[in-house]
Structure formats: structure tokens, C-alpha cells
Design an enzyme around this catalytic site. Sequence first.
Site, mmCIF file in Angstrom:
data_model
loop_
_atom_site.group_PDB
_atom_site.id
_atom_site.type_symbol
_atom_site.label_atom_id
_atom_site.label_comp_id
_atom_site.label_asym_id
_atom_site.label_seq_id
_atom_site.Cartn_x
_atom_site.Cartn_y
_atom_site.Cartn_z
ATOM 1 N N ARG A 125 31.988 -15.586 4.185
ATOM 2 C CA ARG A 125 33.287 -15.664 3.511
ATOM 3 C C ARG A 125 34.311 -16.302 4.440
ATOM 4 O O ARG A 125 34.418 -15.921 5.612
ATOM 5 C CB ARG A 125 33.740 -14.255 3.149
ATOM 6 C CG ARG A 125 34.935 -14.204 2.199
ATOM 7 C CD ARG A 125 35.353 -12.776 2.003
ATOM 8 N NE ARG A 125 36.143 -12.554 0.819
ATOM 9 C CZ ARG A 125 36.923 -11.488 0.640
ATOM 10 N NH1 ARG A 125 36.977 -10.559 1.578
ATOM 11 N NH2 ARG A 125 37.621 -11.324 -0.457
ATOM 12 N N TYR A 158 38.417 -17.167 -0.230
ATOM 13 C CA TYR A 158 39.476 -16.317 -0.783
ATOM 14 C C TYR A 158 40.810 -16.931 -0.375
ATOM 15 O O TYR A 158 41.098 -17.063 0.822
ATOM 16 C CB TYR A 158 39.336 -14.894 -0.246
ATOM 17 C CG TYR A 158 40.271 -13.879 -0.905
ATOM 18 C CD1 TYR A 158 40.786 -14.083 -2.177
ATOM 19 C CD2 TYR A 158 40.628 -12.704 -0.246
ATOM 20 C CE1 TYR A 158 41.624 -13.146 -2.776
ATOM 21 C CE2 TYR A 158 41.458 -11.761 -0.837
ATOM 22 C CZ TYR A 158 41.961 -11.994 -2.101
ATOM 23 O OH TYR A 158 42.795 -11.071 -2.697
ATOM 24 N N ASP A 251 35.194 -4.876 -7.204
ATOM 25 C CA ASP A 251 36.088 -4.875 -6.040
ATOM 26 C C ASP A 251 36.266 -3.476 -5.441
ATOM 27 O O ASP A 251 37.184 -3.245 -4.659
ATOM 28 C CB ASP A 251 37.456 -5.494 -6.344
ATOM 29 C CG ASP A 251 38.244 -5.766 -5.062
ATOM 30 O OD1 ASP A 251 37.621 -6.115 -4.048
ATOM 31 O OD2 ASP A 251 39.477 -5.582 -5.068
ATOM 32 N N ASN A 256 43.999 -2.400 -0.378
ATOM 33 C CA ASN A 256 45.375 -2.926 -0.349
ATOM 34 C C ASN A 256 46.087 -2.937 -1.689
ATOM 35 O O ASN A 256 46.906 -3.822 -1.945
ATOM 36 C CB ASN A 256 45.382 -4.352 0.240
ATOM 37 C CG ASN A 256 44.807 -4.378 1.642
ATOM 38 O OD1 ASN A 256 45.233 -3.616 2.491
ATOM 39 N ND2 ASN A 256 43.815 -5.227 1.879
HETATM 40 C C1 0GY Z 1 39.280 -8.100 -1.952
HETATM 41 C C2 0GY Z 1 40.702 -8.270 -1.731
HETATM 42 C C3 0GY Z 1 41.410 -7.915 -0.644
HETATM 43 C C4 0GY Z 1 40.898 -7.540 0.629
HETATM 44 C C5 0GY Z 1 39.794 -8.046 1.235
HETATM 45 O O1 0GY Z 1 38.319 -8.297 2.966
HETATM 46 C C6 0GY Z 1 39.372 -7.783 2.612
HETATM 47 O O2 0GY Z 1 40.076 -7.110 3.357
HETATM 48 O O3 0GY Z 1 39.003 -8.846 0.588
HETATM 49 C C7 0GY Z 1 42.873 -7.978 -0.773
HETATM 50 O O4 0GY Z 1 43.577 -7.245 -0.040
HETATM 51 O O5 0GY Z 1 43.371 -8.767 -1.618
HETATM 52 O O6 0GY Z 1 38.616 -9.044 -2.391
HETATM 53 O O7 0GY Z 1 38.773 -7.018 -1.712
#
Ligand code: 0GY
Length: 298
Positions: A125, A158, A251, A256
Site C-alpha cells: 500500500r 490511498y 474497514d 480514526n
Molecule cells: C482506512 C482508513 C484510514 C486509516 C488507515 O492505515 C491506516 O491507518 O488506512 C483513515 O484514517 O482514513 O482505510 O482504514
Amino acid sequence: MATFTMDADWLVFDPEPSRPSFALPAGSVDAHCHVFGPGDVFPYADERKYTPCDAGKDQLFALREFLGVDKNVIVQATCHGADNRALLDALIAAQGRARGVATVRPDVSHDELAEMHQAGVRGVRFNYVRRLVDPEPDAYYHRIVERIAPFGWHVVIYFEATDLAERWNFFTSLETDVVIDHMGRPDVSQSVDGPAFARFLTLMNDYENFWCKVTCPERLSLVGPPHYRDVVPFARRVIERFPTRVLWGTDWPHPNLHDYMPDDGAIVDFIPEIAPTQELQRKLLVDNPMRLYWRDDA
Ligand code: 0GY
């Protein structure tokens, strides 16, 4: 032994989700979920930008059974940085019922990658969301792509919708399969026919190596649960236009979030709203994730 205290404003996942009304087809894959720690066994990374509650593999697998999911794709969360031990532990424990997406640095060795592949990792990722990580220059990610090439892995990206224009050239230079998290985070207060989402749809249309997770209505919605109605047109548009390149996931454990914690049963019940036919559901939940993550088993 390290001990961690979750952030004061951290919202813990719902321990008792409702039982969904929608019956997932046999073999359904939750293609976006995480494991956090437990921190005293798998410490959170020094460079993390949040400290979550523990949410380990046993809790994830219990949710899998409760919802009627068959398999998981576990995505390395940023709170673990590039230390993938919690992820690998969960993959091995899943005994073939989970695949993983790791976070690696360009100096990762071939042997480390081989060990990850053996455990079930099939992708890396690249995260551009600044509240989660400090993004690196393109060359950093190109070096990772070179390292994973021998394993045939794909890249998960992302990013925020507003960053797509700036990252376009790099993203479209990738020759691997590329999976976009959460539909590129559209602003759902705008029209589904507006210019921002049109750019995203062009990316999906013009680059057939791109896939899209139609995930996280709870992050994108302004009207909120249980129906997330403002997200429906966006997810439905992507699924109907690109039915063979979409993935769904919970998810869990929903990092967060600040306003409320979603009910994972409602997240499952969102599926027939965005994929209204059995054929679309089968592709979204079974055929597509199997093709991307379990292709060696075919
Ligand atoms: C998700 C979204 C979040 C966090 C992460 O790896 C992560 O910390 O992906 C987010 O805070 O938007 O995809 O879980």
C-alpha cells in the site's frame, strides 16, 4: 513489553454489531480490514500518527464468522508502519482464508518479501493521506515497485480526491494492478456527474489495470448511517461501469472516526443498495477478490 494507551478521542469498534439482513453469497471476501496489535505483542510503530485500541486477529475472525464473510484481505495499517508482524501473524493463523497488503520500504530484502508472500501477502500500500503518513517522492515508490515485481504483487493507493490531479502521472505510470481505496474519497456533497468524480471515472475507464474499493460509506457520508444515501450514487456508478474491477470491505476496526462508530451489520446491508443484482453482488464479493488475491489457487 511495550504498553500503549489509545488516543483519548479514539472510538472503539462496536463489539456487538447487528446481524445483517443481507445474506452474503457463499465465499464472500471482506477485502479491506485491518488488525491492530495487540500492542503488547506487536508494538505500534514509533512514527505512527495515532494510537488505536487493540483489535487483533481473533476479534477480526469472530466478526468474519458473525457477518457470514468467508475470507479477509487484511491491509497493513499505518499505526504499524512497515513492521508487518501483526499482519503476518494474522495471515498465518487464517490458514488460507486471508490475504494481506503490506507496507514496505525500498530497502526490503527479497527474502523478507518471499516470507511475506508465503504468508499470503499479495500487494503493498502506498498511502498519501497526510494525516496518516508523510508521503515520499515518486522515486521511493518506484523502487518498491521494482522490488515487488518478481512476486507479481499489486499496489493499493490511498489518497484524497483533491490529490488525484497532482499524482495522476505517477499513478498512471504503474504497470501493476492498482487498487484505489474508498473510491478515491469523493466529496459526496458534489454531484456524481461533476468534474471531480468524472476525473476519477476517467482513470478507471482509461486504465484497465485499476480497481476500486467501494468501501467506507461511513467515512464519506455527510448524512450518515444507517443508509449512507449520499454515497450510494457514487458506489453504484463505479460498480455498474466497472463490475469486474470493484471490491468491497468493512474497514473494520474503522480507524480514526470521530463522530460515531458504524454498525458492521449496516455496512453489510449497504451492499444491495450499491450492487442491486445477484450478478453484481457475486462479482463484487466473490469473483473479483478471488481473481486478484487468490489467483494462485485457481
Ligand atoms: C482506512 C482508513 C484510514 C486509516 C488507515 O492505515 C491506516 O491507518 O488506512 C483513515 O484514517 O482514513 O482505510 O482504514
